[in-house]
Design an enzyme around this catalytic site. Structure first.
Site, mmCIF file in Angstrom:
data_model
loop_
_atom_site.group_PDB
_atom_site.id
_atom_site.type_symbol
_atom_site.label_atom_id
_atom_site.label_comp_id
_atom_site.label_asym_id
_atom_site.label_seq_id
_atom_site.Cartn_x
_atom_site.Cartn_y
_atom_site.Cartn_z
ATOM 1 N N ARG A 1 0.828 -1.202 0.000
ATOM 2 C CA ARG A 1 0.000 0.000 0.000
ATOM 3 C C ARG A 1 0.863 1.253 0.000
ATOM 4 O O ARG A 1 1.892 1.307 0.670
ATOM 5 C CB ARG A 1 -0.921 0.011 1.223
ATOM 6 C CG ARG A 1 -1.989 -1.075 1.192
ATOM 7 C CD ARG A 1 -2.844 -1.043 2.442
ATOM 8 N NE ARG A 1 -2.060 -1.387 3.636
ATOM 9 C CZ ARG A 1 -2.564 -1.416 4.863
ATOM 10 N NH1 ARG A 1 -3.840 -1.113 5.066
ATOM 11 N NH2 ARG A 1 -1.809 -1.755 5.891
ATOM 12 N N ARG B 1 9.773 8.656 3.884
ATOM 13 C CA ARG B 1 9.669 10.120 3.899
ATOM 14 C C ARG B 1 10.328 10.714 5.144
ATOM 15 O O ARG B 1 10.925 11.788 5.090
ATOM 16 C CB ARG B 1 8.203 10.533 3.804
ATOM 17 C CG ARG B 1 7.581 10.214 2.441
ATOM 18 C CD ARG B 1 6.075 10.362 2.471
ATOM 19 N NE ARG B 1 5.685 11.699 2.890
ATOM 20 C CZ ARG B 1 4.442 12.025 3.242
ATOM 21 N NH1 ARG B 1 3.483 11.093 3.250
ATOM 22 N NH2 ARG B 1 4.163 13.258 3.599
ATOM 23 N N ASP C 1 0.922 5.599 0.505
ATOM 24 C CA ASP C 1 0.234 6.655 1.254
ATOM 25 C C ASP C 1 -0.386 7.688 0.321
ATOM 26 O O ASP C 1 -0.131 7.700 -0.885
ATOM 27 C CB ASP C 1 1.218 7.363 2.192
ATOM 28 C CG ASP C 1 1.749 6.464 3.278
ATOM 29 O OD1 ASP C 1 1.054 5.498 3.639
ATOM 30 O OD2 ASP C 1 2.874 6.727 3.770
#
Length: 318
Positions: free
Chosen positions: A63, A210, A65
């Protein structure tokens, strides 16, 4: 190797199918289907249902974001009706918005699973490092107008390679039961105005890449030294760590599988980095316990926390 494959339009495919999917995540809450927000999964399932004339559920390799892009998201589904290669690719793309596309379709055995057969995931984070703001690249890079020392960023990142507790780089809302993950490699290179953080691992925590990039940019700007990432890793506390880099620069570029599945090979994205010339599966995977387990081989060493969660979930998966 040619990028153009002729799509069969006569022979119907009826068994389990894998798709290679590319998308610009700017307009979506992420991959996963949600009730009150647009998602890539919902759009893809809606388009597949149009072609199949029946509801279709897909399962992805990993998955992404909100706002994150993908150039090689692997999904699988069990088609309720037989359709040709051309029908699945062209028909689905005709019903998808312009920021999502199916790149290919491939028949796989019934025991293939996009998530639980994946051996590794790979991301690239792209920073446009120049004084003026980006125009043509604004949707898929992060802009940094301060000069960055990519070599210092690379040196600082090497402390993250291997198996670690990544609590300092984990979002507060992360739902994983363990902060342990194993990075196969993390590299930082400059290509003209582009600074690229290239990272591969067995799996990743929520916002993990990130958050790593946010700390590396601090090093690149000269705000901290080469040992900064090691210091943050040792703290095991996200509240004491650095900023989270924007989503727009992050691209999910590969999900790696055993060769027995014979999935199509293609250049790693995004196309902005096509000049690098690297193809999926080109690098050898480390012979770690999770890779051994998913290839059905005897384990050379016991499972460690970084891979235990994934394998336990796999045993319970339908």
């Amino acid at each position: 190797m040619t990028l153009f494959r002729r799509l069969d339009e006569r022979s119907p495919l009826s068994g389990r199918l894998a798709l290679g999917v590319e998308y610009d995540g700017s307009a979506y809450c992420g991959w996963q289907r949600l009730k009150n927000a647009p998602s890539v999964q919902a759009e893809l399932e809606r388009a597949l249902a149009k072609v199949a004339s029946q509801p279709v559920t897909v399962h992805c390799s990993g998955r992404t974001d909100s706002g994150v892009h993908a150039t090689r998201q692997i999904v699988h589904f069990d088609p309720p009706v037989p359709r040709s290669q051309k029908a699945w690719v062209f028909g689905v793309n005709a019903n998808l918005p312009r920021d999502i596309a199916v790149r290919w379709v491939h028949e796989v055995p019934d025991d293939f699973h996009a998530r639980f057969k994946a051996l590794a995931r790979r991301y690239r984070y792209i920073i446009l490092n120049q004084p003026s703001r980006p125009v043509l690249e604004r949707a898929n890079v992060t802009w940094c107008r301060d000069p960055l020392d990519a070599e210092a960023m690379h040196r600082a990142a090497q402390t993250l390679v291997g198996e670690h507790d990544f609590s300092s780089f984990r979002a507060a809302g992360c739902q994983s039961t363990t902060p342990w993950r194993k990075l196969h490699f993390i590299e930082v290179h400059r290509h003209g105005p582009l600074v690229v953080v290239d990272v591969q691992g067995n799996a990743f925590l929520h916002h993990m890449i990130r958050n790593i990039v946010g700390a590396l940019v601090t090093v690149g700007r000269g705000g901290r030294g080469d040992d900064y990432l090691a210091e943050l890793l040792a703290l095991k506390d996200r509240s004491l760590s650095d900023v989270t880099a924007p989503a727009c620069g992050l691209h999910f570029v590969d999900s790696l599988y055993d060769e027995i599945w014979d999935l199509p090979r293609e250049p790693l994205g995004p196309n902005l980095l096509a000049f690098l010339g690297e193809w999926t599966g080109e690098r050898a995977l480390p012979d770690c316990p999770m890779v051994q387990f998913r290839r059905g081989r005897p384990l050379a060493e016991p499972f460690t926390p970084a891979v235990l969660e994934e394998t336990l979930v796999e045993e319970k998966a339908p």
